[in-house]
Design a protein around this motif. Structure first.
Motif, PDB file in Angstrom:
ATOM      1  N   UNK A 102      22.354 -31.284 -33.619  1.00  0.00           N
ATOM      2  CA  UNK A 102      22.688 -32.535 -32.955  1.00  0.00           C
ATOM      3  C   UNK A 102      22.660 -32.390 -31.436  1.00  0.00           C
ATOM      4  N   UNK A 103      23.251 -31.301 -30.939  1.00  0.00           N
ATOM      5  CA  UNK A 103      23.309 -31.080 -29.492  1.00  0.00           C
ATOM      6  C   UNK A 103      21.924 -30.845 -28.900  1.00  0.00           C
ATOM      7  N   UNK A 104      21.125 -29.996 -29.544  1.00  0.00           N
ATOM      8  CA  UNK A 104      19.788 -29.704 -29.038  1.00  0.00           C
ATOM      9  C   UNK A 104      18.897 -30.934 -29.105  1.00  0.00           C
ATOM     10  N   UNK A 106      19.743 -34.090 -29.079  1.00  0.00           N
ATOM     11  CA  UNK A 106      20.148 -35.089 -28.077  1.00  0.00           C
ATOM     12  C   UNK A 106      19.626 -34.698 -26.701  1.00  0.00           C
ATOM     13  N   UNK A 107      19.704 -33.421 -26.378  1.00  0.00           N
ATOM     14  CA  UNK A 107      19.211 -32.936 -25.090  1.00  0.00           C
ATOM     15  C   UNK A 107      17.709 -33.195 -24.951  1.00  0.00           C
ATOM     16  N   UNK A 108      16.949 -32.880 -25.981  1.00  0.00           N
ATOM     17  CA  UNK A 108      15.503 -33.120 -25.956  1.00  0.00           C
ATOM     18  C   UNK A 108      15.194 -34.612 -25.871  1.00  0.00           C
ATOM     19  N   UNK A 109      15.952 -35.418 -26.613  1.00  0.00           N
ATOM     20  CA  UNK A 109      15.722 -36.865 -26.583  1.00  0.00           C
ATOM     21  C   UNK A 109      16.043 -37.465 -25.223  1.00  0.00           C
ATOM     22  N   UNK A 110      17.067 -36.928 -24.567  1.00  0.00           N
ATOM     23  CA  UNK A 110      17.402 -37.425 -23.233  1.00  0.00           C
ATOM     24  C   UNK A 110      16.257 -37.150 -22.260  1.00  0.00           C
ATOM     25  N   UNK A 111      15.652 -35.976 -22.379  1.00  0.00           N
ATOM     26  CA  UNK A 111      14.530 -35.671 -21.497  1.00  0.00           C
ATOM     27  C   UNK A 111      13.303 -36.511 -21.857  1.00  0.00           C
ATOM     28  N   UNK A 129       4.823 -38.159 -23.844  1.00  0.00           N
ATOM     29  CA  UNK A 129       6.136 -37.731 -23.349  1.00  0.00           C
ATOM     30  C   UNK A 129       6.546 -36.402 -23.981  1.00  0.00           C
ATOM     31  N   UNK A 130       6.258 -36.236 -25.261  1.00  0.00           N
ATOM     32  CA  UNK A 130       6.570 -34.993 -25.968  1.00  0.00           C
ATOM     33  C   UNK A 130       5.882 -33.812 -25.280  1.00  0.00           C
ATOM     34  N   UNK A 131       4.624 -33.978 -24.950  1.00  0.00           N
ATOM     35  CA  UNK A 131       3.885 -32.900 -24.294  1.00  0.00           C
ATOM     36  C   UNK A 131       4.405 -32.665 -22.884  1.00  0.00           C
ATOM     37  N   UNK A 132       4.735 -33.713 -22.166  1.00  0.00           N
ATOM     38  CA  UNK A 132       5.243 -33.559 -20.808  1.00  0.00           C
ATOM     39  C   UNK A 132       6.585 -32.831 -20.795  1.00  0.00           C
ATOM     40  N   UNK A 133       7.425 -33.118 -21.760  1.00  0.00           N
ATOM     41  CA  UNK A 133       8.712 -32.413 -21.857  1.00  0.00           C
ATOM     42  C   UNK A 133       8.479 -30.942 -22.191  1.00  0.00           C
ATOM     43  N   UNK A 134       7.532 -30.681 -23.086  1.00  0.00           N
ATOM     44  CA  UNK A 134       7.230 -29.300 -23.440  1.00  0.00           C
ATOM     45  C   UNK A 134       8.381 -28.639 -24.167  1.00  0.00           C
ATOM     46  N   UNK A 135       8.926 -27.548 -23.572  1.00  0.00           N
ATOM     47  CA  UNK A 135      10.055 -26.821 -24.144  1.00  0.00           C
ATOM     48  C   UNK A 135       9.746 -26.350 -25.570  1.00  0.00           C
ATOM     49  N   UNK A 136       8.625 -25.692 -25.720  1.00  0.00           N
ATOM     50  CA  UNK A 136       8.182 -25.279 -27.050  1.00  0.00           C
ATOM     51  C   UNK A 136       9.197 -24.353 -27.741  1.00  0.00           C
ATOM     52  N   UNK A 137       9.802 -23.465 -26.988  1.00  0.00           N
ATOM     53  CA  UNK A 137      10.796 -22.570 -27.592  1.00  0.00           C
ATOM     54  C   UNK A 137      11.964 -23.358 -28.175  1.00  0.00           C
ATOM     55  N   UNK A 138      12.400 -24.412 -27.467  1.00  0.00           N
ATOM     56  CA  UNK A 138      13.495 -25.239 -27.982  1.00  0.00           C
ATOM     57  C   UNK A 138      13.049 -26.059 -29.181  1.00  0.00           C
ATOM     58  N   UNK A 139      11.814 -26.540 -29.157  1.00  0.00           N
ATOM     59  CA  UNK A 139      11.291 -27.278 -30.307  1.00  0.00           C
ATOM     60  C   UNK A 139      11.217 -26.375 -31.534  1.00  0.00           C
ATOM     61  N   UNK A 140      10.781 -25.133 -31.316  1.00  0.00           N
ATOM     62  CA  UNK A 140      10.730 -24.176 -32.419  1.00  0.00           C
ATOM     63  C   UNK A 140      12.132 -23.871 -32.936  1.00  0.00           C
TER      64      UNK A 140
END
Length: 232
Positions: A102-104, A106-111, A129-140
């Motif tokens: 939930x926390x992770x 929400x953080x990704x959705x806010x970005x 927007x998904x690509x611009x946010x990136x953060x692949x490690x967090x997505x994984x």
């Protein structure tokens, strides 16, 4: 474990406060609702099957969607030390996973909301927007949490007597003002109890979500022409 769960609660509350200050709450809820529709579209074959229906609804409605989780989180903050004394380790780990997710998320959705910057939300703008946010490690990591949560819930439903324990706890939970938390636990138990073979549900979901993430973040892929997202 209790301290980790409380830390997740503080984290998501901080994210919500920041989103309120930035005026992003409505956009975040739109993103969450759209993503729920996307999940149902991606896993439509699973959602149509009776034995998977409750589990899919639990993931969409109780773990991720635009539902207000503040009451559940407040309930948890009040009783987590007591829960740690009566619930098995796998149940506590499942709670930890659910709140970390939930926390992770929400953080990704806010970005994501910040990247959209007032643009209409649709399949094309979401992919960009998904690509611009990136953060692949967090997505994984987000997907890894889901996989681990599924295994923990599978372990919980196999504990002898846990179903009766949850059922008998409903009245005390209601009297203590903890009905929202109890319903979350009860629905999670019922959803995964109905699955039988948990891996037959969780494994395809994890595999597809990883493929979709890799496609969206693949720099060699022109997502304006080859968008891997389903139409919702």
């Amino acid at each position: 474990m209790s301290q980790a769960i409380i830390a997740h609660l503080h984290q998501v509350n901080a994210h919500r406060d920041m989103a309120e200050k930035l005026g992003l709450i409505d956009k975040i809820h739109q993103i969450q609702a759209w993503q729920c529709e996307r999940l149902l579209a991606t896993h439509e074959d699973l959602a149509r099957q009776q034995r998977y229906r409750l589990a899919m609804a639990f993931f969409v409605d109780e773990l991720y969607g635009p539902k207000d989780f503040s009451q559940r989180d407040a309930d948890l903050a009040r009783v987590i030390p007591k829960l740690a004394k009566v619930l098995p380790d796998s149940a506590m780990q499942a709670l930890d996973d659910a709140l970390a997710l939930n926390a992770l998320s929400f953080d990704l959705d806010m970005q994501m909301a910040q990247q959209l910057d007032g643009a209409p939300l649709n399949r094309e703008t979401y992919a960009l927007a998904y690509r611009q946010v990136g953060r692949q490690a967090d997505r994984q990591h987000q997907i890894d949490i889901i996989a681990h949560l599924g295994q923990q819930l599978a372990d919980v439903v196999n504990i002898r007597g846990i179903g009766m324990l949850i059922k008998l706890a409903r009245r005390p939970a209601k009297l203590a003002g903890l009905l929202t938390l109890h319903e979350f636990l009860q629905q999670g138990f019922a959803a995964f109890k109905a699955l039988g073979d948990v891996h037959s549900f969780v494994d395809p979901v994890i595999r597809r979500e990883r493929i979709l993430m890799e496609q969206l973040l693949d720099p060699e892929r022109d997502i304006t022409k080859d968008n891997p997202l389903p139409h919702v």
